[in-house]
Scaffold this active site. Structure first.
Site, mmCIF file in Angstrom:
data_model
loop_
_atom_site.group_PDB
_atom_site.id
_atom_site.type_symbol
_atom_site.label_atom_id
_atom_site.label_comp_id
_atom_site.label_asym_id
_atom_site.label_seq_id
_atom_site.Cartn_x
_atom_site.Cartn_y
_atom_site.Cartn_z
ATOM 1 N N VAL A 64 7.778 11.949 43.326
ATOM 2 C CA VAL A 64 6.715 12.295 44.268
ATOM 3 C C VAL A 64 7.283 12.407 45.680
ATOM 4 O O VAL A 64 7.880 11.466 46.201
ATOM 5 C CB VAL A 64 5.588 11.244 44.227
ATOM 6 C CG1 VAL A 64 4.493 11.601 45.229
ATOM 7 C CG2 VAL A 64 5.018 11.136 42.815
ATOM 8 N N LYS A 65 7.079 13.571 46.288
ATOM 9 C CA LYS A 65 7.538 13.794 47.655
ATOM 10 C C LYS A 65 6.457 13.336 48.635
ATOM 11 O O LYS A 65 5.295 13.751 48.514
ATOM 12 C CB LYS A 65 7.861 15.267 47.871
ATOM 13 C CG LYS A 65 9.016 15.765 47.015
ATOM 14 C CD LYS A 65 9.250 17.254 47.203
ATOM 15 C CE LYS A 65 9.710 17.588 48.605
ATOM 16 N NZ LYS A 65 10.031 19.032 48.735
ATOM 17 N N VAL A 66 6.866 12.517 49.595
ATOM 18 C CA VAL A 66 5.935 11.953 50.572
ATOM 19 C C VAL A 66 6.475 12.212 51.976
ATOM 20 O O VAL A 66 7.600 11.797 52.286
ATOM 21 C CB VAL A 66 5.759 10.436 50.362
ATOM 22 C CG1 VAL A 66 4.798 9.865 51.398
ATOM 23 C CG2 VAL A 66 5.269 10.135 48.944
#
Length: 220
Positions: free
Chosen positions: A84-86
Site C-alpha cells: 500500500v502506497k501512502v
C-alpha cells in the site's frame, strides 16, 4: 536490486515481463486514472500479466489516517499481498504506523526530502519512494536526495529500502543505482530507452551482412 515498472498498461507489462527481470509493478492514482480501468479490474489483470508473480503497489486516496487505513483494507481485498502506497504527510505517517501494527506492508510515497523519507521508514514503511525528476524540477537534486536517504536508512532504518521513482532518462535511474539505491521503478518510455540503442542494431545488421556474404545464409 529490484526493478519495477511504473504503469497500468497490462499489455506492456506482459510484453516487458518477458524481457526484464521484473520484481513487480507500481501504480499511482494518476496512472490508474490515465488507464481508465478501476482498481478491481486492472490490479488482477496486472497480476496475471506478471504470471501471478511479483509485487503490486497501489495508492490510497483518503487524506486522513483512518481513511487511508480503510483504503488499504480495500486494496488488500483486491490483491491480498499488495503493498500500500501512502503519501508521507502527517496523516500519512500516522497511517503507516497503524498499517504496520496490522502487518500490512507500505511504501512511503511523494517523498521530496531525505528527512521526510526517513520518517516514513521509522514509522514502519517497507519502501520509501523519492521523486527524483520532480525534485530536480523544483531546483533540488534528486540524486543527492536519494544518496542522503540511502545513507540515513542504512544507519537508522536498515529494514527499509529506497524505491526511487519519477524518472525522465535512463541516466537518472543509473545514477540512483550508483548511489546505492536498492530498487527503482521505471515509466514505460524510460524502460524502453534502456534497451533501445541504434548502434546495437547497426552492429547486429553488420554481423548478418558479413555472415551472409561468407556463407550465403544468416543462420549458423
Amino acid at each position: 536490486m529490484e526493478l519495477y515498472l511504473d504503469t497500468s498498461d497490462v499489455v506492456a507489462v506482459k510484453a516487458l515481463s518477458r524481457i526484464f527481470p521484473l520484481a513487480g509493478v507500481t501504480t499511482n492514482p494518476s496512472i490508474i486514472a490515465a488507464g481508465k480501468k478501476p482498481l478491481d479490474v486492472v490490479l488482477p489483470q496486472l497480476h496475471e500479466a506478471m504470471g501471478g508473480q511479483g509485487r503490486l503497489f497501489a495508492q490510497v486516496m483518503a487524506t486522513t489516517a483512518e481513511g487511508m487505513v480503510n483504503d488499504a483494507l480495500k486494496l488488500r481485498s483486491i490483491i491480498a499481498d499488495i503493498v500500500v502506497k501512502v503519501p508521507v504527510t502527517a496523516e500519512g505517517l500516522a497511517a503507516i504506523k497503524m498499517l504496520k501494527a496490522e502487518g500490512i506492508p507500505t511504501l512511503g510515497t511523494a517523498v521530496y526530502g531525505a528527512a521526510q523519507g526517513l520518517l516514513s521508514a521509522l514509522a514502519g514503511a517497507e519502501y520509501v519512494a523519492p521523486y527524483v525528476n520532480r525534485i530536480d524540477a523544483q531546483g533540488g537534486s534528486g540524486i543527492q536526495t536519494v544518496t542522503d536517504l540511502h545513507q540515513l536508512l542504512k544507519m537508522h532504518a536498515p529494514q527499509a529500502k529506497v524505491l526511487a521513482a519519477s524518472f525522465k532518462t535512463p541516466r537518472q535511474a543509473l545514477d540512483c543505482l550508483l548511489a546505492g539505491c536498492e530498487s527503482i521503478t521505471l515509466p514505460l518510455d524510460v524502460a524502453q530507452q534502456m534497451i533501445s540503442y541504434p548502434a546495437v542494431d547497426a552492429a547486429v545488421a553488420k554481423f548478418e551482412q558479413d555472415w551472409q556474404g561468407a556463407f550465403g545464409r544468416t543462420s549458423i
